[in-house]
Design an enzyme around this catalytic site. Structure first.
Site: not given
Lengths: 158, 158, 158, 158, 158, 158
Positions: F114, F79-80, F129
Site C-alpha cells: 500500500m 493500514c497499519h 497538478d
C-alpha cells in the site's frame, strides 16, 4: 568527515530518495540540539513576568517543540518515520534571547538529529509567534546539533 | 512598538488562547522572511555540483519549505489556519551558506509572517538533513521577517 | 427539532457525503462546548500543586485542546475544513473533576460545534494522559454543546 | 495506585516532557476503552433505520475511531508515537445511546490506553456530527479505560 | 489549450512555487473526476456479498475518498489549501471493476480538480487495501477529470 | 489466491477493522509498484525541456511520492502505521506518458504494497497538478503492484 563526501539523500543520478536503512542495527541513540531566539529587552521583561502574567508562554513553546519532534518525517521530505522514546525541550530566558535545548531519544535504525533540530526550530517559531506583536524583529539563530550518541558513527560533539 | 506591550497570545490570567480575529478585515497581505544555513566548504562544493550531481538537493529544500508553510497552523499552537494565496521559496548557494528567502501571500484576516518563517525554517531543516553526513556542524541562523505588507499595521521593514 | 428528521450526512441511498454548503452565507458563528474529566482526590491534590509542582499540566491540556480544534476536519470524516477566527479553552480544577470549556469562533459557511466539541475531547484526553499513572480510572464525561450562535438556525442554548 | 504519586509527564520543575521509555521492554500490550453518546429517541430510531436508510452512519463512526487511534500522538502532546498492531471499534445502538468499545493492540514500549480512549472519543465525535442536526443536545459520556494488559504493571481492570 | 504553453508551477528559472492566486476572484467551482479499480471476478463476487457480508467495504473506500479530498494540499506540494464546500464519492461494483466518481465543490480562488482526483485515488487505494489478499493484481486505472465548472476558464468537459 | 477468500479488513459481521498483526514476525519486506500518467505530446515536450526550463517538475513529483508513502496510514483507513526503511520513486518521460516506479522497504510486521501504491498515486497526482493547465485530460493509469518480497506469503510477481 568522510573519505568520499556525498549528499547521501540523492542517488548517483542526482535523484532524491529515502536512503535504505534496512541493514542498520536497532540501537539506542540520542541527539541534543540547541538554538536561540533573539528578542528585545521589552520581550525579555514580559517573559520574566513584568507587569502582566507570562503565564503559558514558555509552556506553549515547550509543547510545540515536543509535538514538532513527532512531525519531523512529515516536514523533512527524506527523513525516516521512526519511533521516539523520549523528548525534552528546555527553554530559558536570557538577557537578550530565549535559549532552547532539545534532547531526543530513540531505539531505532537512524539517528534523531533531525528530530532534535526540528523540536528547537518549532519551539523557536512558537516563541516568535507569541512575541512578534511586541518585537517584529525577533530572530531565530544558532540552531544546531550539540551532541549525538549511538549508531555506527558513535558519539559526536560540537 | 506598542503603547501597552503584551504577549497577545496569553489572556489576562496568563492562559494561552488563539486570539479572536473575527472583526479584522479580509485584506491582501504578504510576508517575506529569510535565513541562512551555515555549511562547510565541502558542502558548498557538493551543492555547486562538484564531482557528483547535486541533483534534487535544492529542489527538496524548496518543496519542503513550500509544504512547510502550509503546515504552519499544525505546528505553531496559536496560529490561525488561513488560506494561502501563494508561496515562493528561493535558495542560493553562497560561499559559506545556503541562503533562503520565502515569500507568502494571503487574502485573509491575519498576517503570514509565521508562514514565511516556517517555510524558511523547514527548508533549512531539509538542507541540514541532506548535508549532515558531510557536515554535522551545519547551523541554521538569522531566521527572521524581512518585510510584511497589508493589515491594520501596514508595511513593516526590517 | 425538524419536521422531516434525517441524518444529514447520508444521502437518500444511505451513502456518507460531505454536505454541499456552497449556497450558505458566510456569517460570524460561535460555539461553546463543555466537558468534565472525573479524577481521584489524589489527582485533584496534585493538580492543585500539592507536594510537587503542577507546572505545565493544565497548559498541556489547554494547548492540546486549541490544536485539536484545528484538526477537526482531519478527524471527523464529514466535517468541512473551515477558517477558525479564535479558540479559547478554559480548564478549572474542581473537587472531583477537571472542568473544560471551549469557545470557538468562525466567519464561514458552517457552524463550529464540532470544533468546540473536539477541543474539549482532546483537552480531556490530554488530561487523562497526564494523570493515568496515578488514576487509571479517570473518565471523560458530559462532553456537549452548551451554546451556539449565528447561521440560519441562529442561537441555540442547552 | 503508587507509593509516590506524581504526574509523570512533568519533571521535577514542572516542565512538560515526553517521558523516556528507552529502557522499557518491547512487549505485547492491549487496551480496551468504552464510551457512550447519549442521543434522543428520534436519533435512535433513525440509526435503527426507521423511514430513511441509516446507511453508512455507524461505518463512518467506526472508521473515524480506527483512524483516530492512529492520530493519537498528533493529538495528545506527550504521547509516544508507536506501532499499532490492531484496532477494532464496535458500535451498538442502545435505547438511549450509541455505545462504543475500542480495542487496541501493540507490540511496543508503552501502553495503548490513550489510543483506545482516542478511538472512542473520535468515534463519538463522528456520531455527534451526524446526528447534531436532529439532536443538538447529544452528549459524549463515560469515556474510560475498561481493561489493559501487558507491560510492567500487567493487567488492570476497571 | 494555451497559446503559450507552460508548466505553471515552475517559474522562468525552473523553480517550483505555489502560484500566486491573490488576484483571482472567489467564485463557485466544481470538479468531477472518475477512476476504476480493476479486480478479479472473485473480488466482484465478494463485494456483491457472496458468502460473507460485504459490510463496510464500500463505505471504507467512500470515507477514505472524502477524507482524502481534504488532505490534498498536504499531499500535492504546490496545491493551495482551500475551503471545500462539499464532497461526494460514489462507488459502484461493475463486472470487472469498482467504479469511482468524486464530485468536489468550493467557493474559492482556485479550482478543485486536484481534490476530485485525490478523492478518487485515495478511494481506489482503500479498495485495493481491502481486496489485495484475494487479488494482489488489482489495478487503479483511468483516474481523470470528467468535468469542471467555474473560474476564469469556465466549464470544461472531457 | 486463498482457499477461503475473504475481505480481510471486515470481520464476520461485516464491520471494518484494522487486522491484528501482533503475532506476525518482524521481517524485511519490499514492494515495488508502478503507474503511468498519460499526457499530451505538448506536455512531453515541456517535460523534456523544450522552450522553457522543466526545472523542478519531476523532482516535485518524486518528492511528493516519497512523502506520500509516509502518509499511507493517514490516508488508507485500515493500514497499519509502520516503520519505513527506504523509499525510492523513479520517474521517466516516455513518448505518451510519465512512467512512475516506487520501491518501498520495511522491517516490520506487515507488507508495504500500500505504501508503494500510495507513492505512485501521489507522484501521479503531483504530475497532473503541474501539467493540468496545458493538458486537462491527463490521466493516471495502470497503478499496480509489480512485485513484493518477504513475509509469510513470500515473493509475488505480477
Amino acid at each position: 568527515m568522510t573519505d568520499n563526501p556525498r549528499l547521501t539523500h540523492v542517488d548517483e543520478s542526482g535523484a532524491a530518495r529515502m536512503v535504505d536503512v534496512s541493514s542498520k542495527p536497532v540501537t539506542a541513540r540520542t541527539a541534543r540540539a540547541s538554538g536561540r531566539v533573539l528578542v528585545s529587552a521589552e520581550v525579555v521583561a514580559l517573559l520574566r513576568g513584568a507587569g502582566v502574567p507570562k503565564g503559558d508562554a514558555l509552556a506553549v513553546a515547550r509543547i510545540a517543540g515536543i509535538m514538532g519532534a513527532k512531525r519531523t518525517p512529515d516536514l523533512v521530505p527524506l527523513c525516516h518515520p521512526i519511533a521516539l522514546s523520549g523528548v525534552e525541550v528546555d527553554l530559558a530566558v536570557a538577557d537578550d534571547a530565549v535559549e532552547i535545548v532539545a534532547t531526543v531519544r530513540t531505539t531505532d535504525r537512524t539517528g534523531v538529529e533531525m528530530e532534535a533540530l526540528t523540536a528547537v526550530s518549532v519551539a523557536g517559531l512558537a516563541v516568535i509567534d507569541m512575541v512578534k506583536a511586541v518585537d517584529p524583529a525577533a530572530t531565530i539563530t544558532q540552531v544546531r546539533v550539540e551532541e549525538k550518541t549511538g549508531g555506527k558513527t558513535g558519539t559526536w560533539r560540537r
